[in-house]
Design a protein around this motif. Structure first.
Motif, PDB file in Angstrom:
ATOM      1  N   MET A  73      42.264  20.511  40.120  1.00 26.42           N
ATOM      2  CA  MET A  73      42.972  21.473  39.276  1.00 26.42           C
ATOM      3  C   MET A  73      42.005  22.498  38.689  1.00 26.42           C
ATOM      4  O   MET A  73      42.255  23.712  38.734  1.00 26.42           O
ATOM      5  CB  MET A  73      43.706  20.746  38.149  1.00 26.42           C
ATOM      6  N   GLY A  74      40.884  22.021  38.159  1.00 29.45           N
ATOM      7  CA  GLY A  74      39.900  22.935  37.602  1.00 29.45           C
ATOM      8  C   GLY A  74      39.339  23.889  38.639  1.00 29.45           C
ATOM      9  O   GLY A  74      39.136  25.085  38.370  1.00 29.45           O
ATOM     10  N   LEU A  75      39.091  23.384  39.853  1.00 27.31           N
ATOM     11  CA  LEU A  75      38.544  24.219  40.912  1.00 27.31           C
ATOM     12  C   LEU A  75      39.520  25.335  41.295  1.00 27.31           C
ATOM     13  O   LEU A  75      39.131  26.493  41.450  1.00 27.31           O
ATOM     14  CB  LEU A  75      38.210  23.357  42.131  1.00 27.31           C
ATOM     15  N   LEU A  76      40.801  24.984  41.427  1.00 23.71           N
ATOM     16  CA  LEU A  76      41.795  25.981  41.801  1.00 23.71           C
ATOM     17  C   LEU A  76      41.973  27.033  40.713  1.00 23.71           C
ATOM     18  O   LEU A  76      42.126  28.232  41.009  1.00 23.71           O
ATOM     19  CB  LEU A  76      43.130  25.299  42.101  1.00 23.71           C
ATOM     20  N   LEU A  77      41.988  26.606  39.459  1.00 26.65           N
ATOM     21  CA  LEU A  77      42.131  27.573  38.366  1.00 26.65           C
ATOM     22  C   LEU A  77      40.931  28.510  38.298  1.00 26.65           C
ATOM     23  O   LEU A  77      41.045  29.659  37.846  1.00 26.65           O
ATOM     24  CB  LEU A  77      42.303  26.838  37.035  1.00 26.65           C
ATOM     25  N   TRP A  78      39.793  28.054  38.746  1.00 27.26           N
ATOM     26  CA  TRP A  78      38.557  28.825  38.615  1.00 27.26           C
ATOM     27  C   TRP A  78      38.363  29.823  39.757  1.00 27.26           C
ATOM     28  O   TRP A  78      38.040  31.004  39.527  1.00 27.26           O
ATOM     29  CB  TRP A  78      37.369  27.858  38.533  1.00 27.26           C
ATOM     30  N   VAL A  79      38.555  29.370  40.983  1.00 26.18           N
ATOM     31  CA  VAL A  79      38.161  30.202  42.133  1.00 26.18           C
ATOM     32  C   VAL A  79      39.315  30.521  43.074  1.00 26.18           C
ATOM     33  O   VAL A  79      39.073  30.997  44.191  1.00 26.18           O
ATOM     34  CB  VAL A  79      37.031  29.511  42.930  1.00 26.18           C
ATOM     35  N   ALA A  80      40.561  30.308  42.676  1.00 28.56           N
ATOM     36  CA  ALA A  80      41.670  30.524  43.606  1.00 28.56           C
ATOM     37  C   ALA A  80      41.783  31.975  44.051  1.00 28.56           C
ATOM     38  O   ALA A  80      41.972  32.258  45.245  1.00 28.56           O
ATOM     39  CB  ALA A  80      42.976  30.064  42.961  1.00 28.56           C
ATOM     40  N   ARG A  81      41.683  32.903  43.138  1.00 25.58           N
ATOM     41  CA  ARG A  81      41.920  34.312  43.496  1.00 25.58           C
ATOM     42  C   ARG A  81      40.933  34.825  44.558  1.00 25.58           C
ATOM     43  O   ARG A  81      41.374  35.375  45.586  1.00 25.58           O
ATOM     44  CB  ARG A  81      41.883  35.183  42.245  1.00 25.58           C
ATOM     45  N   PRO A  82      39.620  34.685  44.355  1.00 25.07           N
ATOM     46  CA  PRO A  82      38.721  35.193  45.407  1.00 25.07           C
ATOM     47  C   PRO A  82      38.868  34.453  46.733  1.00 25.07           C
ATOM     48  O   PRO A  82      38.689  35.047  47.798  1.00 25.07           O
ATOM     49  CB  PRO A  82      37.321  34.989  44.807  1.00 25.07           C
TER      50      PRO A  82
ATOM     51  N   GLN B 256      50.693  37.977  43.218  1.00 22.44           N
ATOM     52  CA  GLN B 256      51.779  36.995  43.232  1.00 22.44           C
ATOM     53  C   GLN B 256      51.309  35.669  43.805  1.00 22.44           C
ATOM     54  O   GLN B 256      51.675  34.601  43.299  1.00 22.44           O
ATOM     55  CB  GLN B 256      52.966  37.545  44.036  1.00 22.44           C
ATOM     56  N   ALA B 257      50.497  35.719  44.846  1.00 25.64           N
ATOM     57  CA  ALA B 257      49.974  34.483  45.423  1.00 25.64           C
ATOM     58  C   ALA B 257      49.100  33.740  44.416  1.00 25.64           C
ATOM     59  O   ALA B 257      49.182  32.514  44.284  1.00 25.64           O
ATOM     60  CB  ALA B 257      49.184  34.784  46.697  1.00 25.64           C
ATOM     61  N   HIS B 258      48.283  34.469  43.685  1.00 29.14           N
ATOM     62  CA  HIS B 258      47.403  33.849  42.688  1.00 29.14           C
ATOM     63  C   HIS B 258      48.206  33.227  41.555  1.00 29.14           C
ATOM     64  O   HIS B 258      47.888  32.130  41.085  1.00 29.14           O
ATOM     65  CB  HIS B 258      46.434  34.896  42.147  1.00 29.14           C
ATOM     66  N   THR B 259      49.263  33.901  41.104  1.00 32.85           N
ATOM     67  CA  THR B 259      50.111  33.354  40.041  1.00 32.85           C
ATOM     68  C   THR B 259      50.742  32.038  40.476  1.00 32.85           C
ATOM     69  O   THR B 259      50.776  31.062  39.714  1.00 32.85           O
ATOM     70  CB  THR B 259      51.209  34.363  39.678  1.00 32.85           C
ATOM     71  N   TYR B 260      51.232  31.997  41.697  1.00 32.23           N
ATOM     72  CA  TYR B 260      51.854  30.770  42.214  1.00 32.23           C
ATOM     73  C   TYR B 260      50.846  29.620  42.242  1.00 32.23           C
ATOM     74  O   TYR B 260      51.142  28.493  41.826  1.00 32.23           O
ATOM     75  CB  TYR B 260      52.398  31.041  43.617  1.00 32.23           C
ATOM     76  N   VAL B 261      49.628  29.891  42.726  1.00 35.12           N
ATOM     77  CA  VAL B 261      48.613  28.842  42.839  1.00 35.12           C
ATOM     78  C   VAL B 261      48.203  28.331  41.463  1.00 35.12           C
ATOM     79  O   VAL B 261      48.032  27.120  41.260  1.00 35.12           O
ATOM     80  CB  VAL B 261      47.388  29.363  43.620  1.00 35.12           C
ATOM     81  N   LYS B 262      48.032  29.222  40.482  1.00 35.54           N
ATOM     82  CA  LYS B 262      47.630  28.805  39.137  1.00 35.54           C
ATOM     83  C   LYS B 262      48.643  27.840  38.523  1.00 35.54           C
ATOM     84  O   LYS B 262      48.260  26.855  37.877  1.00 35.54           O
ATOM     85  CB  LYS B 262      47.451  30.026  38.228  1.00 35.54           C
ATOM     86  N   ILE B 263      49.901  28.123  38.699  1.00 34.82           N
ATOM     87  CA  ILE B 263      50.938  27.252  38.115  1.00 34.82           C
ATOM     88  C   ILE B 263      50.988  25.918  38.853  1.00 34.82           C
ATOM     89  O   ILE B 263      51.005  24.846  38.237  1.00 34.82           O
ATOM     90  CB  ILE B 263      52.302  27.956  38.144  1.00 34.82           C
TER      91      ILE B 263
END
Length: 549
Positions: free
Chosen positions: A183-192, A211-218
C-alpha cells in the motif's frame, strides 16, 4: 530497467492469473487432497471408494501380493466440489474489474467513455498485478496448511485442527505486513510508474493519467485486507470449507455492484466512484471471513495473531516462521513473470498504436473479457495438480520393491489427464463463443461509445482463439506441474516471453492495428499448447509414474 518495472506491476487479473495454479507445490512435491468428514465435504460414495482402496492396498501389502491396483478415478461430483470453490477464489479479482469497466463505460458522458476506459486499463492492471505478485502467500498457506492437516490425520489428531493453527496465524500476520508495505509503495510511486508503463502517447491524453492515478490511490488502501482475505480463503479451502469463500465472493460482488450503481451511475463520480465501491467491497469480503476462519481454523479462544510479537500479550505455540512462506516466492514468481509479461507487452503495444484513446479502450474491453473467462479454465489446471499425484507414485513394500503394474498405473494417470483435457476444451468452446459474441453483437454491454465499439469488433476472432487455446494450455500446464516437469515448463515460458515482445514492438513501431496484438496473443497460446501437449503425449508419454519415489 524500464521494461522490468513495467512487467513487475502488470497482472493478468486472473490469473490470475494464477495463485492457485501452483497451490499443490510443496518443495517440488504435490500434496493430494485428504478426505474430510466435515459438513462441507461429506461425500459418502467417494469416501467409501477411498476407504475400500486403502483397505485393499493394506491387505495386499500385508499378504505380500505382487501388485496393488491404482486408486479409482475421481467422480464428477468430487471434481465439481473442488472446481467451484476454487473458481470463486480465482474469479473475484477479474469480476470486480469487469464490473467497474461496465459501469464506467455505460455511465460516462457522451465522448468521455473512451478516456475513462483507457485510464481504467492500466489502473486495474497495477492493482491486480500487485496482488498477483503476492500469490505465493496463498500458495504457501494452502500447502503448509494441507501438510499440517495430513500429518494430523496420520497421527489420529485431525479433529482438533491444532496443527494448522500456526500456519493460519503466520499467514495472516505475514499478509498484513506485505499488504501495508505494498500500500505504501503504491501511494508513493504509482503515478510515475503508470506514466512509464503506458508510454508518452497515452500519458499525453488529457485526463487519462490523472484518472488512472486516482483509481490506484484509492484501491491501494485495500491491499492489506485483500492479501489477508486471500490467505484466509486459501486456508478455508484447505479445510474443505467451500461455503465461506463463496459467501465472501457474494459479499464482494453485491456491494461492488450497489456501490458502482450509486457512485458511478447516480452521482457520476467516474473512476473515483468505481474505486471507492471496489474498496468497500473488498473490505466487506475480508471481514465476512474473519469470524468463520477463527471458529473453523483455530482452537476456541485463539486469535489470528495479527499483532506483532512485541504487542501480543500471549504468543501461541506452534506458529511457523514468516520465511517459511517467503521461500515460495522464487519458484512461483518465475512462472508468474512469464505469464504477466505477455499481457504487459500487449497493453504497452496497444497504448502506442494510432487512434487513441479508442484503441486502448477497445484493448481494455477485450482484456477484461479474457481475464473474466480465464479462471474457468485455469481452475481445471488446479484439478489436475490436486488429483493427478495420487496416480504418479507407485506403492512399495518394506524392502522398497515396487508392488504395482506400471502400465496399469500409467494408463489410469493418462486417462485422468485425457478426461480433464476434454472437459477443458468443452469449457473453452463455451467461453470463446461467449466473449466473441459480446464483442461482435453486444459491445453496448460494456460501453456506449460508438468509436470504442467499432474498434473492439475486429478483435472478436483473435480473442475467441486465445480463449479457446487457453484450455489445453491450462490443463497441460497443470499436468506438467503435477509431474514436477518444471524445467521444461520454465523453458517454454522463457522462449515465448522472448519472442512475443519482439513481434509486439514491431507492431507498435509500425503503427499497426490493435487486432494484430491479439492475433499475436492467439499464436502465443498456440505455441505454448503445442509444446505442452507434445511433452505430455509424444516426447514423454510415461504417464508421470515415478518408480524411484
Amino acid at each position: 530497467m524500464m521494461t522490468i518495472i513495467k512487467l513487475i506491476f502488470f497482472l493478468p487479473a486472473l490469473l490470475p492469473t494464477q495463485s492457485y495454479a501452483f497451490a499443490s507445490i510443496t518443495n517440488g512435491k504435490s500434496v493430494p487432497p485428504t478426505p474430510s468428514l466435515s459438513r462441507q465435504s461429506h461425500d459418502v460414495p467417494s469416501l467409501q471408494k477411498s476407504i475400500n482402496h486403502n483397505a485393499r492396498k493394506s491387505l495386499a501389502l500385508r499378504a505380500g501380493a505382487a501388485t496393488v491396483p491404482p486408486p479409482p478415478l475421481p467422480t464428477n461430483r468430487q471434481l465439481l466440489k473442488f472446481y467451484f470453490p476454487c473458481l470463486a477464489l480465482w474469479i473475484s479479482g477479474p469480476l470486480l474489474s469487469l464490473v467497474d469497466t461496465s459501469f464506467v463505460g455505460l455511465s460516462a458522458a457522451s465522448g468521455g467513455s473512451a478516456t475513462q476506459l483507457a485510464a481504467l486499463g492500466p489502473a486495474t492492471t497495477f492493482i491486480d498485478g500487485s496482488l498477483y505478485l503476492f500469490a505465493f502467500l496463498n500458495v504457501a498457506t494452502t500447502n503448509l496448511f494441507a501438510s499440517a492437516r495430513a500429518a494430523a490425520v496420520a497421527h489420529g489428531g485431525e479433529g482438533d485442527g491444532k496443527p494448522g493453527e500456526g500456519v493460519v496465524r503466520t499467514a495472516a500476520r505475514t499478509s498484513l505486513y506485505c499488504g501495508f508495505g505494498l500500500m505504501g509503495l503504491l501511494l508513493w510511486v504509482a503515478r510515475p510508474l503508470i506514466a512509464l508503463y503506458i508510454g508518452p502517447e497515452a500519458a499525453s491524453t488529457p485526463g487519462l493519467l490523472d484518472q488512472a492515478h486516482t483509481y490506484v490511490k484509492i484501491r491501494a488502501l485495500s491491499m492489506p485486507t485483500s492479501l489477508l482475505g486471500g490467505v484466509l480463503q486459501a486456508a478455508l479451502l484447505g479445510a474443505k470449507d467451500s461455503v465461506t469463500p463463496l459467501i465472501a465472493i457474494l459479499y464482494n460482488t453485491v456491494i461492488n455492484v450497489i456501490g458502482d450503481y450509486i457512485l458511478v451511475s447516480r452521482y457520476k463520480m467516474g473512476l473515483q466512484g468505481a474505486a471507492i465501491a471496489t474498496l468497500f467491497a473488498q473490505w466487506a469480503g475480508t471481514v465476512a471471513m474473519i469470524g468463520p476462519a477463527r471458529r473453523e481454523l483455530l482452537s476456541p479462544g485463539s486469535s489470528l495473531g495479527l499483532l506483532p510479537k512485541w504487542l501480543s500479550k500471549r504468543r501461541p505455540d506452534g506458529d511457523i516462521k514468516a520465511r517459511t512462506f517467503l521461500k515460495f516466492a522464487a519458484p512461483v514468481l518465475t512462472l508468474i513473470l512469464g505469464k504477466i509479461s505477455a499481457f504487459g507487452f500487449m497493453t504497452n503495444s496497444a497504448a502506442g498504436l494510432p487512434g487513441q484513446p479508442a484503441t486502448l479502450a477497445a484493448h481494455q474491453i477485450a482484456l477484461s473479457l479474457f481475464f473474466f473467462a480465464s479462471p474457468f479454465l485455469e481452475v481445471i489446471s488446479q484439478l489436475v495438480q490436486s488429483f493427478l499425484p495420487t496416480y504418479s507414485v507407485l506403492p512399495k513394500d518394506r524392502n522398497g520393491k515396487v508392488m504395482a503394474d506400471v502400465s496399469e498405473w500409467k494408463k489410469t494417470s493418462n486417462a485422468l489427464v485425457a478426461r480433464l483435457e476434454k472437459y477443458g476444451i468443452f469449457v473453452g468452446v463455451l467461453l470463446a463463443t461467449a466473449v466473441a459474441s459480446i464483442v461482435t453483437y453486444a459491445p453496448g454491454i460494456v460501453t456506449k461509445d460508438i468509436a470504442v465499439q467499432t474498434a473492439a469488433k475486429p478483435l472478436a476472432i483473435a480473442l475467441a482463439a486465445g480463449a479457446l487455446l487457453t484450455a489445453p494450455v491450462a490443463v497441460s500446464e497443470g499436468t506438467l506441474i503435477a509431474r514436477s516437469d518444471l524445467g521444461y515448463l520454465s523453458s517454454v515460458y522463457f522462449v515465448s516471453t522472448v519472442l512475443l515482445p519482439t513481434v509486439l514492438r514491431r507492431i507498435r513501431s509500425g503503427g499497426g492495428e490493435v487486432q494484430q496484438v491479439w492475433v499475436c496473443f492467439a499464436l502465443f497460446q498456440l505455441f505454448r499448447s503445442s509444446c505442452f501437449l507434445g511433452r505430455i503425449w509424444v516426447t514423454r508419454n510415461d504417464g508421470g509414474v515415478k518408480k524411484d519415489q
